[in-house]
Scaffold this active site. Sequence first.
Site, PDB file in Angstrom:
ATOM      1  N   ASP A  52       0.929  -1.547   0.169  1.00 27.67           N
ATOM      2  CA  ASP A  52       0.248  -0.318  -0.062  1.00 27.67           C
ATOM      3  C   ASP A  52       0.428   1.384   0.007  1.00 27.67           C
ATOM      4  O   ASP A  52       0.032   2.568  -0.262  1.00 27.67           O
ATOM      5  CB  ASP A  52      -0.840   0.297   1.103  1.00 27.67           C
ATOM      6  CG  ASP A  52      -1.844  -0.774   1.359  1.00 27.67           C
ATOM      7  OD1 ASP A  52      -2.434  -2.125   0.525  1.00 27.67           O
ATOM      8  OD2 ASP A  52      -2.920  -1.195   2.407  1.00 27.67           O
ATOM      9  N   ASP A  96      -7.798  -8.490   9.153  1.00 28.57           N
ATOM     10  CA  ASP A  96      -7.557  -6.971   9.116  1.00 28.57           C
ATOM     11  C   ASP A  96      -7.949  -5.313   9.224  1.00 28.57           C
ATOM     12  O   ASP A  96      -7.111  -4.724   9.198  1.00 28.57           O
ATOM     13  CB  ASP A  96      -8.209  -6.896   7.482  1.00 28.57           C
ATOM     14  CG  ASP A  96      -8.692  -7.920   6.287  1.00 28.57           C
ATOM     15  OD1 ASP A  96      -7.373  -7.868   5.897  1.00 28.57           O
ATOM     16  OD2 ASP A  96      -9.795  -8.020   6.378  1.00 28.57           O
TER      17      ASP A  96
HETATM   18  C1  BGC Z   1      -1.229  -6.336   9.585  1.00 27.17           C
HETATM   19  C2  BGC Z   1      -0.169  -6.888  10.592  1.00 27.17           C
HETATM   20  C3  BGC Z   1      -0.547  -8.498  10.476  1.00 27.17           C
HETATM   21  C4  BGC Z   1      -0.731  -9.104   8.433  1.00 27.17           C
HETATM   22  C5  BGC Z   1      -0.621 -10.060   7.981  1.00 27.17           C
HETATM   23  C6  BGC Z   1      -1.948  -6.939   8.220  1.00 27.17           C
HETATM   24  O1  BGC Z   1      -3.371  -6.228   7.832  1.00 27.17           O
HETATM   25  O2  BGC Z   1      -1.210  -4.947  10.459  1.00 27.17           O
HETATM   26  O3  BGC Z   1       0.094  -6.917  11.283  1.00 27.17           O
HETATM   27  O4  BGC Z   1       0.876  -9.134  10.311  1.00 27.17           O
HETATM   28  O5  BGC Z   1      -2.103  -8.412   7.954  1.00 27.17           O
HETATM   29  O6  BGC Z   1      -2.259 -10.457   8.976  1.00 27.17           O
END
Ligand code: BGC
Length: 617
Positions: free
Chosen positions: A335, A555
């Site tokens: 992103d 998420d």
């Molecule tokens: C989170 C991370 C996480 C990743 C995988 C992201 O949205 O901020 O902390 O490791 O997703 O689940």
Amino acid sequence: MRSTPRPGAVGSTVRRGLVAAAVLALGATAAVATATSASAAVACKVNYTASQWQGGMSANLSIQNLGDALNGWTLTFTFPNSGQKVGQGWSGNWSQSGSTVTVTPMDWNKQLSSGGSTSIGFNGTWSGSNPTPTDFKINGVSCNGTQQSPTPPVSPSAPVSPSAPASPTPPVSPSPVVSPSAPASPTPPVSPPPPGVHVDNPYAGADGYVNPDWSASAKSEPGGSRVANISTAVWLDRIAAITSGSAGNNSKGLREHLDEAVKQDAANGNTPLTIQVVIYDLPNRDCSALASNGELKIAENGLARYKSEYIDVIAGIMADSKYSNLRIVTVIEPDSLPNLITNVSNFQACQEAQSSGAYVQGVQYALNKLHAISNVYTYVDAAHHAWLGWDNNFQPMVNLFHQVATGTTAGVNSIDGFIVNTANFAALTEPYFNINTSVNGQSVRQSTWVDWNWYVDESSFATALRNALVAKGFPNTIGMLVDTSRNGWGGSARPTKASTSTNVNTFVNESRVDRRIHAGNWCNQSGAGMGERPKANPAPGFDAYVWIKPPGESDGSSSQIPNDEGKGFDRMCDPTYGGNNLNGNNPSGALAGAPVSGHWFSAQFQQLMQNAYPPLS
Ligand code: BGC
């Protein structure tokens, strides 16, 4: 993380952007190729690139069709040196007789449109020397980049065809004559490149690392063992995750993962092992949202800390010779660069990321350090079609990627490829309509769902993006990845045929397999399923379908939850939220009861399994 769309808002002033550019680039040659011939005029160009090591090689060929459309083709070329042999090929059926190599296509790349191209490749062996072949032919016609007619002009004095036998009795077998005493086209032993050599596609011929942390969570769910051995990425989402993996769902640090990867590699004979690591800790991370905000802030010396406490430490570990046989894929900063294209004017944190140069410099620093390690591969995040698929965003993104790359030590070569759909839910392919579909005289582009975007799915977006990146100056060897971990959209809500409605909105809404309320929704989407299982070389230009977002990891929290990871509460994760102008003021479509991002979300995992497409067996 967040996946912010930028709705078109382009109305009648839409420019054709990439599509127009692609046609222009091939215009001159294509016009010549189609002008004169009633039968298929063959004209082609082949670009051959190989990496080699003592006795072995890995080659990529891109075939460009500069003539009429082809339905089926045969490529031949001759190795200049008799010691050069094809071992294992991909994206085509490969055979070799003497020094002559013949390739016929797979089903999916047998049609080559006029101006179209396909990439194929092989691993092979050589002795003596390894010169580059030059005499590429498609259907017997030399690929010199200009049009040639397949049938030479009929002239009584000219030989009718160099290959036609003069003898009245045609040879029984006109195809390559193999002397009966010679072994029929010896197949050399497949020689995988030696471990650690930087190959074009790190996924080809490799196993994927199974993250024991994620695997254990998956297995703890009823039915989860069906997917628990699938390779998912390791997210280094804060500095502490490098050493202890303490955040979210993870217990292992980077060294422990790499040690475990070495074990998994050793347990599987000669097959190389690919481990995927997400680099995700830029200062002002997730600048247009809250759910995945990180620990580093630009205003608090975040860029310097990112370099010294994060990237340097990661690169130091990855460069350890203990790990030199692994293929380490890094997914660089989901992103971040896309936020610089669409979100600078609306979000203070993105504005700061741009004006300070922190995102660009951070990504360049990561590329310099990671690309320098020969068994590390870099894939830069390129958001998804419903973020970058509008003209205002698409070419500026390509330009920024190019600018970022050319500012690194190795220039455009510091990037092995790009990844789309990381942690997002956009369908790989919409089977029942494409961007050219019209309904009752109205283009699907006019529908509220498509909203003037130029793409309806990730396959078409990633292909176009790759073409534009190559046109901009990236090497033709760049490969695309698509995160397919949660874009399956199966289950009972999946349409099974195109709608028969004559209303363009109804048609699109009833036909689309992506069942989100709005394509800009990105958090814990209700109704989603696991998508294509990870697969190497799934389509031309694609290195792999991959599972980067580990299914079952949230998420973002659906309500405010205190945490020590710097994460905020984003209303796009709240199922009661009515949306904002980025998602057309639609409900968020998020599941209720979600924990903080990265933490295990059992109900979501169950739904993702239930709605998997292809279904789980
Ligand atoms: C989170 C991370 C996480 C990743 C995988 C992201 O949205 O901020 O902390 O490791 O997703 O689940």
